[in-house]
Design a protein around this motif. Structure first.
Motif, mmCIF file in Angstrom:
data_model
loop_
_atom_site.group_PDB
_atom_site.id
_atom_site.type_symbol
_atom_site.label_atom_id
_atom_site.label_comp_id
_atom_site.label_asym_id
_atom_site.label_seq_id
_atom_site.Cartn_x
_atom_site.Cartn_y
_atom_site.Cartn_z
ATOM 1 N N LEU A 211 42.090 -22.306 60.652
ATOM 2 C CA LEU A 211 40.892 -22.314 59.781
ATOM 3 C C LEU A 211 39.385 -22.347 60.743
ATOM 4 O O LEU A 211 39.614 -23.303 61.406
ATOM 5 C CB LEU A 211 41.092 -23.614 58.803
ATOM 6 C CG LEU A 211 39.811 -23.821 57.903
ATOM 7 C CD1 LEU A 211 39.818 -22.583 56.728
ATOM 8 C CD2 LEU A 211 39.640 -25.154 57.404
ATOM 9 N N LEU A 212 38.777 -21.390 60.297
ATOM 10 C CA LEU A 212 37.349 -21.464 61.256
ATOM 11 C C LEU A 212 36.371 -22.204 60.459
ATOM 12 O O LEU A 212 35.769 -23.026 61.005
ATOM 13 C CB LEU A 212 36.852 -19.893 61.266
ATOM 14 C CG LEU A 212 35.585 -19.752 61.885
ATOM 15 C CD1 LEU A 212 35.781 -19.973 63.530
ATOM 16 C CD2 LEU A 212 34.872 -18.328 61.835
ATOM 17 N N GLY A 213 36.277 -22.148 59.078
ATOM 18 C CA GLY A 213 35.536 -22.844 58.548
ATOM 19 C C GLY A 213 35.515 -22.517 56.689
ATOM 20 O O GLY A 213 36.399 -21.579 56.389
ATOM 21 N N VAL A 214 34.865 -23.485 56.125
ATOM 22 C CA VAL A 214 34.680 -23.506 54.637
ATOM 23 C C VAL A 214 33.489 -23.376 54.233
ATOM 24 O O VAL A 214 32.602 -24.214 54.583
ATOM 25 C CB VAL A 214 35.585 -24.780 53.893
ATOM 26 C CG1 VAL A 214 35.416 -24.622 52.514
ATOM 27 C CG2 VAL A 214 36.953 -24.782 54.355
ATOM 28 N N ILE A 215 32.986 -22.206 53.467
ATOM 29 C CA ILE A 215 31.582 -22.186 52.961
ATOM 30 C C ILE A 215 31.540 -22.382 51.372
ATOM 31 O O ILE A 215 32.205 -21.846 50.817
ATOM 32 C CB ILE A 215 31.098 -20.695 53.359
ATOM 33 C CG1 ILE A 215 31.377 -20.140 54.660
ATOM 34 C CG2 ILE A 215 29.457 -20.348 53.033
ATOM 35 C CD1 ILE A 215 30.846 -20.886 55.997
ATOM 36 N N PRO A 216 30.827 -23.454 51.286
ATOM 37 C CA PRO A 216 30.741 -23.930 49.707
ATOM 38 C C PRO A 216 29.900 -22.944 48.964
ATOM 39 O O PRO A 216 28.993 -22.014 49.332
ATOM 40 C CB PRO A 216 30.038 -25.092 49.700
ATOM 41 C CG PRO A 216 29.091 -24.984 51.010
ATOM 42 C CD PRO A 216 29.782 -24.208 51.964
ATOM 43 N N GLU A 236 18.546 -25.887 55.607
ATOM 44 C CA GLU A 236 18.606 -26.967 54.521
ATOM 45 C C GLU A 236 19.734 -26.817 53.933
ATOM 46 O O GLU A 236 20.110 -27.602 53.067
ATOM 47 C CB GLU A 236 17.371 -27.151 53.949
ATOM 48 C CG GLU A 236 16.168 -27.760 54.673
ATOM 49 C CD GLU A 236 14.918 -27.822 53.920
ATOM 50 O OE1 GLU A 236 13.855 -27.810 54.713
ATOM 51 O OE2 GLU A 236 14.936 -27.849 52.619
ATOM 52 N N SER A 237 20.035 -25.487 53.471
ATOM 53 C CA SER A 237 21.321 -25.076 52.483
ATOM 54 C C SER A 237 22.542 -25.505 53.215
ATOM 55 O O SER A 237 22.642 -25.535 54.254
ATOM 56 C CB SER A 237 21.233 -23.516 52.295
ATOM 57 O OG SER A 237 21.618 -23.053 53.487
ATOM 58 N N ASP A 238 23.538 -25.812 52.090
ATOM 59 C CA ASP A 238 24.928 -26.277 52.458
ATOM 60 C C ASP A 238 25.524 -24.844 53.242
ATOM 61 O O ASP A 238 26.264 -25.168 54.207
ATOM 62 C CB ASP A 238 25.708 -26.684 51.540
ATOM 63 C CG ASP A 238 25.477 -25.883 50.134
ATOM 64 O OD1 ASP A 238 26.003 -26.218 48.957
ATOM 65 O OD2 ASP A 238 24.517 -24.879 50.187
ATOM 66 N N ALA A 239 25.605 -23.912 52.531
ATOM 67 C CA ALA A 239 26.114 -22.508 53.042
ATOM 68 C C ALA A 239 25.514 -22.355 54.417
ATOM 69 O O ALA A 239 26.197 -21.961 55.325
ATOM 70 C CB ALA A 239 25.863 -21.498 52.247
ATOM 71 N N ARG A 258 32.627 -30.147 57.035
ATOM 72 C CA ARG A 258 32.126 -30.610 55.747
ATOM 73 C C ARG A 258 32.238 -29.748 54.494
ATOM 74 O O ARG A 258 32.810 -28.525 54.573
ATOM 75 C CB ARG A 258 30.500 -30.614 56.377
ATOM 76 C CG ARG A 258 30.033 -31.432 57.589
ATOM 77 C CD ARG A 258 28.613 -31.381 57.748
ATOM 78 N NE ARG A 258 28.093 -30.033 58.683
ATOM 79 C CZ ARG A 258 26.682 -30.131 58.640
ATOM 80 N NH1 ARG A 258 25.661 -30.838 58.007
ATOM 81 N NH2 ARG A 258 26.244 -28.905 59.484
ATOM 82 N N PHE A 259 31.340 -30.364 53.551
ATOM 83 C CA PHE A 259 31.145 -29.731 52.299
ATOM 84 C C PHE A 259 32.503 -29.304 51.635
ATOM 85 O O PHE A 259 32.843 -28.547 50.569
ATOM 86 C CB PHE A 259 30.584 -28.210 52.445
ATOM 87 C CG PHE A 259 29.228 -28.387 53.098
ATOM 88 C CD1 PHE A 259 29.191 -27.642 54.526
ATOM 89 C CD2 PHE A 259 28.240 -28.995 52.650
ATOM 90 C CE1 PHE A 259 28.049 -27.745 55.337
ATOM 91 C CE2 PHE A 259 27.192 -29.097 53.465
ATOM 92 C CZ PHE A 259 26.986 -28.651 54.710
ATOM 93 N N LEU A 260 33.736 -30.091 52.013
ATOM 94 C CA LEU A 260 34.936 -30.038 51.465
ATOM 95 C C LEU A 260 35.145 -31.043 50.103
ATOM 96 O O LEU A 260 36.017 -30.824 49.324
ATOM 97 C CB LEU A 260 35.991 -30.513 52.220
ATOM 98 C CG LEU A 260 36.303 -29.216 53.545
ATOM 99 C CD1 LEU A 260 37.475 -29.963 54.360
ATOM 100 C CD2 LEU A 260 36.601 -28.011 53.102
ATOM 101 N N GLU A 261 34.200 -32.014 50.256
ATOM 102 C CA GLU A 261 34.302 -32.802 49.305
ATOM 103 C C GLU A 261 33.079 -32.669 48.220
ATOM 104 O O GLU A 261 31.965 -31.946 48.653
ATOM 105 C CB GLU A 261 33.986 -34.470 49.682
ATOM 106 C CG GLU A 261 34.830 -34.692 50.994
ATOM 107 C CD GLU A 261 36.167 -34.936 50.665
ATOM 108 O OE1 GLU A 261 36.512 -35.842 49.877
ATOM 109 O OE2 GLU A 261 37.071 -34.130 51.070
ATOM 110 N N ILE A 262 32.985 -33.135 46.889
ATOM 111 C CA ILE A 262 31.879 -32.937 46.031
ATOM 112 C C ILE A 262 30.791 -33.664 46.475
ATOM 113 O O ILE A 262 30.857 -34.787 46.812
ATOM 114 C CB ILE A 262 32.308 -33.496 44.543
ATOM 115 C CG1 ILE A 262 33.580 -32.956 44.097
ATOM 116 C CG2 ILE A 262 31.403 -33.761 43.537
ATOM 117 C CD1 ILE A 262 34.205 -33.427 42.915
#
Lengths: 276, 85, 244
Positions: A211-216, A236-239, A258-262
Motif C-alpha cells: 500500500l502506497l497510500g489512501v486518499i480520502p 490544508e486539504s486532507d487529500a 492518516r485519514f483512515l478514521e472518521i
C-alpha cells in the motif's frame, strides 16, 4: 543526477476509468518536483487530452506527444514548463483520432530521452488496456495502481497487475519485475465503518500488493481540477496532505497512514455542513 | 443595481466553479475551431525553416512558433534565432 | 492452355494425413460361438460403445494351430454387435490371402503400444490410451496469479505459493495445490486423470473441476468448508470436498 543515471519511469495506471489517475499523476509529479526532483508528467491518452487541464497549462499546448514521435516537433518544443515549479514539465497528449499514432519505437525513443533528462518520468495512463494504457506501462520501472474501494475497480486493477507482471518490457526481458504499489482513492471511512464500502485491508488482501497510500474522498479534488492547481498544492486539504504522504513513502520514508478514521468535524463545519 | 445584484456578481467571480467555467469555455471554443482547421503549426514551422535556410543556415530548433490564446484573441508568436556572425 | 494447367487450377481432391484413435479386437481363439456370446455380454455392459464402432480385426495374436479363420463370418458376428470392420491386421499368409479375397484392407502388425480398454458402466467413446507420460517435475508459481491469466501444468502437478485472483485459471494434468487464497478456477486432471486432486488453503473458487467433473461457486458456497483449507477429490464422478 549525472549523465549516466537514468531517471525512474513511473506509471500511474488502473484499468478502470474515473478512479483518479490523472489527479494522482498531477499530484505525485508536482510532489516530486516540490521535493527537488526534475520531473516530467506525460499524458499517454490518444485522442483525449486531460493532464493539461488538471495541471492548468491547457492554453500553452502547442505540440504534443505524437508531434514529437512523428518528428514534427522536438521534445524541447513540446515540453510545457510549469509556471509554479521550475523543475516540473508536462508533455501533453495528442488530440488525433488515429489509434496507431503511438508505436513502440516512437514511444521508446521519447521515453528514453526523457529518462536521460529527468529524475522522474511520470506516465499518466488512460483507462482500459488498449494501446495508450499498454505503452504507458510497457517501459515502466515502478507502477502506482490507482484503485477505488469498489468491486469493478478492484477487479480491473487486478487485471492490470497481471498485465504489468507479464506484458511489460521488464517481463519480456526477464529483468526484475516492475515495482507495484497500491493507491486507494476516494476512501470514505464512514461508509467503511458502516460496512458499505470495502476497507483498506479488504482491498490489500484481494490485490496482495504494497500500500502506497489512501486518499480520502475530498471536495478539494474538484476544486483543484476546476482551478488547474494539482491538489497536492492545497496543503490544508486532507487529500493534498494524503498525496504529500504518498510521495514521501514513494521516496522511501516511513509515514503512518492518516485519514483512515472518521475525521472529527469542528463545530463550525458541523454547523455549516460540508465535508473537508 | 440592488444589493442582491452586488452579491451575485461577487459570487460569479470568486468560486472555483466559475474559474472552471471560464477556462473551459476558452479551451473548448479553441478546440472546436481547431477541429475544422488542419493543425497547421508544425507544417508552418517546417516551411519557415526551409525558407530561412535559403538565406541563412539554421536548425529546426532555432525557429520557435507559439500560439497563445488570450481571452478572445489568439497571438501567433514567431521566434527565429539567427546564428552568430 | 494445356490439360495439365486446367487440372491444376481446379483440384478435385486433396490428400491429407491424419492420426486416428481406433479400437482393435484381438482374437485369441478361433471360436466364433463363444465370441458371439462374450461380445453380447460386453454389449450389455456398455451398449453405447457398440454403435457402429469402426474396428480393426487383429488376427496376429492367434496362437498356432487354431485352424483356418472364416474372416467373413467373423465380420458378420462383429457387425451383429455393432462393430464395423475397417481393416484386418494379419501376419500369416493364409489370413492375408483371405482378407484380400474379401477386399478388406490389410495392416501389418504395429509396433505401437496398445492398452486394453476397460469399458466403463456408462457410454464412452473408447480410445487407444497412449502410453503413460514420463513423470515431470511440478510446476511452481510463487507470484500472485491475476484475473485474466492462465497457468497450465502440462503432464505435471501445479503448485501455487500465492493467492489466485478471481478470473484466473489454473489447469494441470495432475494435482493442483494452492497455498493461499483460491478465488479463481482450478481444473485438475484435464487429460482425464480422475485421481487428480485439488488442495487449497482457502476455498473461494469460482469453479473446481477434476477430469471434467465440475462444481461452480454457487454450489461450493453452500459447502460447510467454504473459506477453509480443503481438498477436492473425485469419487464415482462426484466431487467430494473434505477439510484438510
Amino acid at each position: 543526477m549525472g549523465f549516466y543515471t537514468l531517471g525512474k519511469i513511473l506509471v500511474v495506471t488502473s484499468g478502470k476509468g474515473g478512479v483518479g489517475k490523472t489527479t494522482t499523476s498531477a499530484a505525485i509529479g508536482t510532489g516530486l518536483a516540490l521535493r527537488g526532483y526534475r520531473t516530467v508528467i506525460v499524458d499517454f491518452d490518444v485522442g483525449l487530452r486531460n493532464l493539461d487541464l488538471i495541471m492548468g497549462c491547457e492554453r500553452r499546448v502547442v505540440y504534443d506527444f505524437v508531434n514529437v514521435i512523428n518528428g514534427e516537433a522536438s521534445l524541447t518544443q513540446a515540453l510545457i514548463k510549469d509556471k509554479r515549479l521550475e523543475k516540473l514539465y508536462v508533455l501533453a497528449a495528442s488530440q488525433t483520432r488515429d489509434k496507431d499514432a503511438l508505436n513502440k519505437e516512437g514511444v521508446e525513443k521519447v521515453i528514453m530521452q526523457l529518462a536521460k533528462d529527468f529524475d522522474y518520468v511520470v506516465c499518466d495512463s488512460p483507462a482500459g488496456i488498449e494501446k495508450g494504457a499498454f505503452y504507458a506501462m510497457y517501459f515502466a520501472d515502478e507502477a502506482i495502481i490507482v484503485t477505488n474501494p469498489e468491486v469493478s475497480s478492484v477487479r480491473d486493477s487486478d487485471r492490470m497487475l497481471g498485465l504489468l507482471a507479464s506484458k511489460s518490457k521488464r517481463a519480456e526481458e526477464g529483468r526484475e519485475p516492475i515495482k507495484e504499489c497500491l493507491l486507494l482513492t476516494r476512501y470514505n471511512p464512514e461508509r467503511v465503518l458502516k460496512g458499505e464500502m470495502l476497507g483498506v485491508q479488504d482491498v490489500e488482501e484481494i490485490l496482495s500488493i504494497k500500500l502506497l497510500g489512501v486518499i480520502p474522498e475530498s471536495q478539494a479534488v474538484l476544486k483543484a481540477s476546476n482551478t488547474g492547481q494539482p491538489v497536492i498544492l492545497d496543503e490544508e486539504s486532507d487529500a493534498g496532505q494524503a498525496y504529500g504522504d504518498a510521495v514521501d513513502r514513494l521516496l522511501g520514508k516511513e509515514v503512518p497512514h492518516r485519514f483512515l478514521e472518521i475525521q472529527k468535524k469542528g463545530l463550525m463545519k458541523r454547523l455549516f455542513g460540508g465535508r473537508e | 443595481m440592488n444589493i442582491f445584484d452586488f452579491f451575485r456578481q461577487r459570487k460569479t467571480q470568486n468560486t472555483t466553479a466559475s474559474v472552471a467555467k471560464e477556462r473551459l469555455s476558452i479551451i473548448v471554443a479553441h478546440e472546436r475551431g481547431q477541429r475544422s482547421q488542419p493543425d497547421y503549426l508544425p507544417a508552418l514551422q517546417k516551411e519557415l525553416v526551409e525558407v530561412i535556410r535559403k538565406y541563412v543556415n539554421i536548425d529546426q530548433d532555432q525557429v520557435h512558433v507559439a500560439l497563445d490564446n488570450q481571452g478572445t484573441c489568439s497571438i501567433l508568436e514567431l521566434n527565429i534565432t539567427l546564428p552568430d556572425r | 492452355m494445356s490439360q495439365a494447367d486446367l487440372l491444376d487450377q481446379d483440384p478435385v481432391f486433396q490428400l491429407k494425413g491424419s492420426m486416428l484413435a481406433i479400437t482393435i479386437l484381438e482374437l485369441t481363439h478361433n471360436d466364433l460361438q463363444r465370441l458371439d456370446q462374450q461380445l453380447a455380454a460386453k454389449v450389455a455392459q456398455a451398449p453405447g460403445f457398440f454403435q457402429n464402432t469402426p474396428l480393426i480385426l487383429a488376427l496376429d495374436k492367434l496362437p498356432e494351430g487354431e485352424g483356418a479363420i472364416d474372416i467373413n463370418q467373423l465380420m458378420v458376428v462383429c457387425r451383429q454387435h455393432g462393430l464395423r470392420t475397417l481393416a484386418v491386421r494379419a501376419v500369416l499368409e493364409s489370413h492375408i490371402t483371405a482378407a484380400n479375397a474379401l477386399d478388406i484392407p490389410l495392416l501389418p502388425p504395429s509396433g505401437a503400444r496398445e492398452k486394453p480398454i476397460e469399458l466403463p458402466g456408462k457410454t464412452a467413446k473408447a480410445v487407444e490410451k497412449p502410453a503413460e507420460p514420463a513423470l515431470r517435475p511440478s510446476k511452481l508459481v510463487t507470484s500472485p496469479i491475476r484475473g485474466g491469466q492462465q497457468v497450465y501444468a502440462k503432464g505435471a502437478d501445479l503448485i501455487v505459493l500465492a493467492p489466485v485472483s478471481a478470473g484466473a485459471e489454473l489447469l494441470a494434468d495432475g494435482n493442483i495445490h494452492v497455498y493461499g487464497a483460491m478465488r479463481g478456477r482450478a481444473l485438475a486432471g484435464v487429460q482425464g486423470n480422475t485421481s487428480a486432486r485439488i488442495f487449497c488453503q482457502q476455498l473461494g473458487a469460482e469453479m473446481v473441476s477434476i477430469a471434467g467433473n465440475y462444481k461452480t461457486a454457487e454450489e461450493l458456497r453452500r459447502d460447510p468448508n467454504w473459506g477453509q483449507a480443503v481438498q477436492v477429490s473425485l469419487s464415482e464422478d462426484v466431487l467430494i470436498i473434505s477439510p484438510l
